[in-house]
Design an enzyme around this catalytic site. Structure first.
Site, PDB file in Angstrom:
ATOM      1  N   THR A 168       0.816  -1.207   0.000  1.00  0.00           N
ATOM      2  CA  THR A 168       0.000   0.000   0.000  1.00  0.00           C
ATOM      3  C   THR A 168       0.853   1.261   0.000  1.00  0.00           C
ATOM      4  OG1 THR A 168      -1.489   1.278   1.424  1.00  0.00           O
ATOM      5  CG2 THR A 168      -0.123  -0.325   2.523  1.00  0.00           C
ATOM      6  N   ASP A 169       0.273   2.351  -0.507  1.00  0.00           N
ATOM      7  CA  ASP A 169       0.981   3.645  -0.452  1.00  0.00           C
ATOM      8  C   ASP A 169       1.095   4.165   0.984  1.00  0.00           C
ATOM      9  OD1 ASP A 169      -1.704   4.295  -0.079  1.00  0.00           O
ATOM     10  OD2 ASP A 169      -1.770   5.846  -1.630  1.00  0.00           O
ATOM     11  N   GLU A 170       0.309   3.576   1.902  1.00  0.00           N
ATOM     12  CA  GLU A 170       0.332   4.068   3.292  1.00  0.00           C
ATOM     13  C   GLU A 170       1.660   3.818   3.987  1.00  0.00           C
ATOM     14  OE1 GLU A 170      -2.955   3.180   5.760  1.00  0.00           O
ATOM     15  OE2 GLU A 170      -4.410   3.469   4.157  1.00  0.00           O
TER      16      GLU A 170
ATOM     17  N   LYS B 151       2.231  -3.245   7.304  1.00  0.00           N
ATOM     18  CA  LYS B 151       2.457  -3.395   5.853  1.00  0.00           C
ATOM     19  C   LYS B 151       3.879  -2.932   5.512  1.00  0.00           C
ATOM     20  CE  LYS B 151       0.102  -4.622   3.018  1.00  0.00           C
ATOM     21  NZ  LYS B 151      -0.203  -5.993   2.492  1.00  0.00           N
TER      22      LYS B 151
ATOM     23  N   TYR C 158      -1.963  -0.650  11.162  1.00  0.00           N
ATOM     24  CA  TYR C 158      -2.099  -1.313   9.857  1.00  0.00           C
ATOM     25  C   TYR C 158      -0.922  -0.977   8.951  1.00  0.00           C
ATOM     26  CZ  TYR C 158      -3.320  -1.670   4.912  1.00  0.00           C
ATOM     27  OH  TYR C 158      -3.268  -1.912   3.563  1.00  0.00           O
TER      28      TYR C 158
HETATM   29  P1  NAD Z   1      -9.608  -7.398   2.389  1.00  0.00           P
HETATM   30  O1  NAD Z   1      -9.611  -7.152   3.856  1.00  0.00           O
HETATM   31  O2  NAD Z   1     -10.838  -7.109   1.594  1.00  0.00           O
HETATM   32  O3  NAD Z   1      -9.234  -8.940   2.095  1.00  0.00           O
HETATM   33  C1  NAD Z   1      -8.209  -9.596   2.786  1.00  0.00           C
HETATM   34  C2  NAD Z   1      -8.370 -11.091   2.529  1.00  0.00           C
HETATM   35  O4  NAD Z   1      -7.291 -11.768   3.202  1.00  0.00           O
HETATM   36  C3  NAD Z   1      -9.667 -11.684   3.067  1.00  0.00           C
HETATM   37  O5  NAD Z   1     -10.248 -12.555   2.127  1.00  0.00           O
HETATM   38  C4  NAD Z   1      -9.241 -12.440   4.322  1.00  0.00           C
HETATM   39  O6  NAD Z   1     -10.066 -13.557   4.604  1.00  0.00           O
HETATM   40  C5  NAD Z   1      -7.823 -12.861   3.942  1.00  0.00           C
HETATM   41  N1  NAD Z   1      -6.976 -13.092   5.115  1.00  0.00           N
HETATM   42  C6  NAD Z   1      -6.799 -12.270   6.179  1.00  0.00           C
HETATM   43  N2  NAD Z   1      -5.961 -12.835   7.072  1.00  0.00           N
HETATM   44  C7  NAD Z   1      -5.572 -14.025   6.535  1.00  0.00           C
HETATM   45  C8  NAD Z   1      -4.695 -15.057   6.979  1.00  0.00           C
HETATM   46  N3  NAD Z   1      -4.065 -14.982   8.146  1.00  0.00           N
HETATM   47  N4  NAD Z   1      -4.529 -16.122   6.167  1.00  0.00           N
HETATM   48  C9  NAD Z   1      -5.181 -16.225   4.977  1.00  0.00           C
HETATM   49  N5  NAD Z   1      -6.027 -15.283   4.523  1.00  0.00           N
HETATM   50  C10 NAD Z   1      -6.223 -14.191   5.303  1.00  0.00           C
HETATM   51  O7  NAD Z   1      -8.362  -6.600   1.837  1.00  0.00           O
HETATM   52  P2  NAD Z   1      -8.166  -5.844   0.435  1.00  0.00           P
HETATM   53  O8  NAD Z   1      -8.679  -4.463   0.559  1.00  0.00           O
HETATM   54  O9  NAD Z   1      -8.616  -6.719  -0.650  1.00  0.00           O
HETATM   55  O10 NAD Z   1      -6.565  -5.745   0.411  1.00  0.00           O
HETATM   56  C11 NAD Z   1      -5.785  -6.794  -0.173  1.00  0.00           C
HETATM   57  C12 NAD Z   1      -4.324  -6.399  -0.138  1.00  0.00           C
HETATM   58  O11 NAD Z   1      -4.143  -5.190  -0.853  1.00  0.00           O
HETATM   59  C13 NAD Z   1      -3.783  -6.138   1.270  1.00  0.00           C
HETATM   60  O12 NAD Z   1      -2.475  -6.636   1.319  1.00  0.00           O
HETATM   61  C14 NAD Z   1      -3.798  -4.618   1.395  1.00  0.00           C
HETATM   62  O13 NAD Z   1      -2.813  -4.190   2.283  1.00  0.00           O
HETATM   63  C15 NAD Z   1      -3.490  -4.220  -0.026  1.00  0.00           C
HETATM   64  N6  NAD Z   1      -3.979  -2.902  -0.470  1.00  0.00           N
HETATM   65  C16 NAD Z   1      -5.290  -2.558  -0.293  1.00  0.00           C
HETATM   66  C17 NAD Z   1      -5.747  -1.342  -0.801  1.00  0.00           C
HETATM   67  C18 NAD Z   1      -7.194  -0.932  -0.688  1.00  0.00           C
HETATM   68  O14 NAD Z   1      -7.547   0.180  -1.086  1.00  0.00           O
HETATM   69  N7  NAD Z   1      -8.092  -1.778  -0.198  1.00  0.00           N
HETATM   70  C19 NAD Z   1      -4.854  -0.487  -1.456  1.00  0.00           C
HETATM   71  C20 NAD Z   1      -3.505  -0.865  -1.591  1.00  0.00           C
HETATM   72  C21 NAD Z   1      -3.085  -2.090  -1.114  1.00  0.00           C
HETATM   73  O1  DAU Z   2      -4.143   3.913   0.525  1.00  0.00           O
HETATM   74  C1  DAU Z   2      -4.356   2.540   0.455  1.00  0.00           C
HETATM   75  C2  DAU Z   2      -5.182   2.092   1.651  1.00  0.00           C
HETATM   76  O2  DAU Z   2      -6.511   2.535   1.407  1.00  0.00           O
HETATM   77  C3  DAU Z   2      -5.145   0.582   1.859  1.00  0.00           C
HETATM   78  O3  DAU Z   2      -3.858   0.209   2.214  1.00  0.00           O
HETATM   79  C4  DAU Z   2      -6.125   0.154   2.961  1.00  0.00           C
HETATM   80  O4  DAU Z   2      -6.163  -1.264   3.026  1.00  0.00           O
HETATM   81  C5  DAU Z   2      -7.507   0.672   2.598  1.00  0.00           C
HETATM   82  O5  DAU Z   2      -8.426   0.362   3.639  1.00  0.00           O
HETATM   83  C6  DAU Z   2      -7.452   2.186   2.397  1.00  0.00           C
HETATM   84  O6  DAU Z   2      -7.138   2.858   3.643  1.00  0.00           O
HETATM   85  P1  DAU Z   2      -7.922   4.191   4.116  1.00  0.00           P
HETATM   86  O7  DAU Z   2      -7.810   4.283   5.579  1.00  0.00           O
HETATM   87  O8  DAU Z   2      -7.521   5.352   3.280  1.00  0.00           O
HETATM   88  O9  DAU Z   2      -9.422   3.768   3.639  1.00  0.00           O
HETATM   89  P2  DAU Z   2     -10.855   3.894   4.318  1.00  0.00           P
HETATM   90  O10 DAU Z   2     -11.836   3.391   3.321  1.00  0.00           O
HETATM   91  O11 DAU Z   2     -10.909   3.312   5.680  1.00  0.00           O
HETATM   92  O12 DAU Z   2     -11.034   5.477   4.462  1.00  0.00           O
HETATM   93  C7  DAU Z   2     -10.861   6.358   3.364  1.00  0.00           C
HETATM   94  C8  DAU Z   2     -10.983   7.790   3.891  1.00  0.00           C
HETATM   95  O13 DAU Z   2     -12.344   8.032   4.306  1.00  0.00           O
HETATM   96  C9  DAU Z   2     -10.138   8.057   5.120  1.00  0.00           C
HETATM   97  O14 DAU Z   2      -9.630   9.383   5.042  1.00  0.00           O
HETATM   98  C10 DAU Z   2     -11.110   7.952   6.300  1.00  0.00           C
HETATM   99  C11 DAU Z   2     -12.414   8.415   5.689  1.00  0.00           C
HETATM  100  N1  DAU Z   2     -13.655   7.804   6.216  1.00  0.00           N
HETATM  101  C12 DAU Z   2     -13.702   6.436   6.341  1.00  0.00           C
HETATM  102  C13 DAU Z   2     -14.859   5.808   6.771  1.00  0.00           C
HETATM  103  C14 DAU Z   2     -14.927   4.316   6.931  1.00  0.00           C
HETATM  104  C15 DAU Z   2     -14.769   8.596   6.503  1.00  0.00           C
HETATM  105  O15 DAU Z   2     -14.741   9.835   6.375  1.00  0.00           O
HETATM  106  N2  DAU Z   2     -15.921   7.964   6.902  1.00  0.00           N
HETATM  107  C16 DAU Z   2     -16.017   6.624   7.055  1.00  0.00           C
HETATM  108  O16 DAU Z   2     -17.106   6.127   7.430  1.00  0.00           O
END
Ligand code: NAD
Ligand code: DAU
Length: 331
Positions: free
Chosen positions: A120-122, A151, A147
């Protein structure tokens, strides 16, 4: 080619399975997923006969060793992924994101397999709101939350295994994804399902924080570009120039769903809330020739609204529980 996908029943991993089945039939897919609260086998139902599924934990050495030995490539999505949950209880993040990644790395080293690590960019922390700077591959790591720090730690483990053991691995760090099958704890699906449930959308604090939105299929096409053309040991940033503040997103969702754009609530802010993320994806675009397809955010949001409207059975049972957990924190 045999591909092991960890976390393939989650949001991005699930979409990656769909995308790969549709666009890369050359891969024989195995999914390893623990089916935590965030994973659902229903997400894979439309492609159910196109992969082999193992329910299991990425921290399970024996299972991971066996599955890695049987495949050519590992694409590692599995993680605890929600910042707010990591503030409630960091331990599952430490376990899965650090121990789980180390378990995969050891199996990849032992069996000499190719690994792509999804991150992630975080890991870079945040940028000032009015700063023209963006993250690049050389921005120093500076993670803020439990989190993002786990990562960042998982990335450092991969880098160390590349340097020390010469494993064949790449890393990608992507910005905020949106699209179908995203858990309704996350910002965009939470607000869409709030509106569909006659609950007011919830904006943390002032809502001035900026996220760099990318459609999940663009993230996944970039991962395939890295699998095909990426250089071993390299890290690539993935982003599609989608910077918007949270207030804009909530107002746009309300407007697209035919509601008054001011009909939302300000709720408690997230402690340590990162202000802004922004990706400079020049390396990915110039070295690997990747370009995003979903460049119109309003159209992408409309398609996402349509998906959650048409697939209420996918999320409805979870809604009350997710909102009750947020309500405890005044969010
Ligand atoms: P998600 O929470 O929707 O899915 C995570 C999946 O991993 C789930 O299916 C869960 O059951 C599985 N999992 C969790 N713990 C596990 C374990 N111990 N063993 C096996 N499986 C397990 O997450 P996502 O949003 O799809 O993110 C996927 C990846 O992408 C992560 O590595 C996250 O850091 C990265 N990422 C997410 C975002 C975003 O915007 N959501 C952006 C950049 C990177
Ligand atoms: O940047 C990549 C990341 O993006 C991933 O690594 C994470 O897995 C993914 O969850 C996401 O992280 P954020 O914390 O940015 O996403 P989230 O959807 O939780 O929140 C997005 C923005 O919205 C953040 O600034 C918090 C705000 N927010 C979130 C929720 C759930 C609200 O204002 N209201 C809400 O109810």
């Amino acid at each position: 080619m045999k591909m092991l996908i960890t976390g393939g029943a989650g949001f991005i991993g699930g979409n990656f399975v769909h995308y790969t089945v549709k666009n890369h039939p050359e891969y024989e897919i195995t999914v390893l997923d623990a089916l935590t609260y965030a994973g659902g086998i229903e997400t894979l139902e439309p492609v159910a006969d196109k992969f082999t599924f193992f329910q299991g934990d990425i921290c399970d050495h024996e299972l991971v060793d066996k599955l890695v030995s049987e495949n050519d490539i590992v694409v590692h999505f599995a993680a605890e992924s929600h910042n707010d949950n990591s503030l409630r209880d960091p331990w599952p993040f430490i376990q899965t994101n650090l121990i789980g990644t180390a378990t995969i790395l050891e199996a990849v080293r032992k069996h000499d397999k190719r690994l792509h690590h999804i991150s992630t960019d975080e890991v870079y922390g945040d940028l000032e709101l009015n700063d023209p700077a963006k993250f690049t591959e050389t921005t120093p790591y500076n993670a803020s939350s439990p989190y993002s720090s786990t990562k960042a730690g998982s990335d450092l483990l991969v880098k160390a295994w590349v340097r020390s053991f010469n494993i064949n691995a790449t890393i990608s760090n992507c910005s905020n994804n949106y699209g179908p099958y995203q858990h309704i704890e996350k910002f965009i699906p939470r607000q869409i399902t709030n509106i569909l449930s006659d609950i007011k959308p919830k904006l943390y604090g002032t809502g001035e924080q900026v996220r760099d939105w990318i459609h999940v299929d663009d993230h996944n096409s970039a991962v395939h570009a890295i699998l095909e053309k990426g250089k071993a040991g390299e890290l690539y940033l993935i982003g599609a120039d989608g910077e918007k503040d949270n207030k804009y997103i909530i107002e746009t969702l309300l407007e697209l769903m035919g509601k008054d754009k001011n009909d939302y609530e300000h709720v408690n802010d997230r402690p340590g809330h990162d202000q802004r993320y922004a990706i400079d994806a020049t390396k990915l675009r110039t070295q690997l020739g990747w370009t995003p397809k979903y460049t119109n955010l309003r159209e992408g949001l409309q398609a996402t609204i349509d998906w959650y409207t048409e697939n209420q059975e996918w999320w409805k049972a979870e809604k009350a529980k997710v909102e009750a957990a947020y309500a405890e924190k005044g969010q």
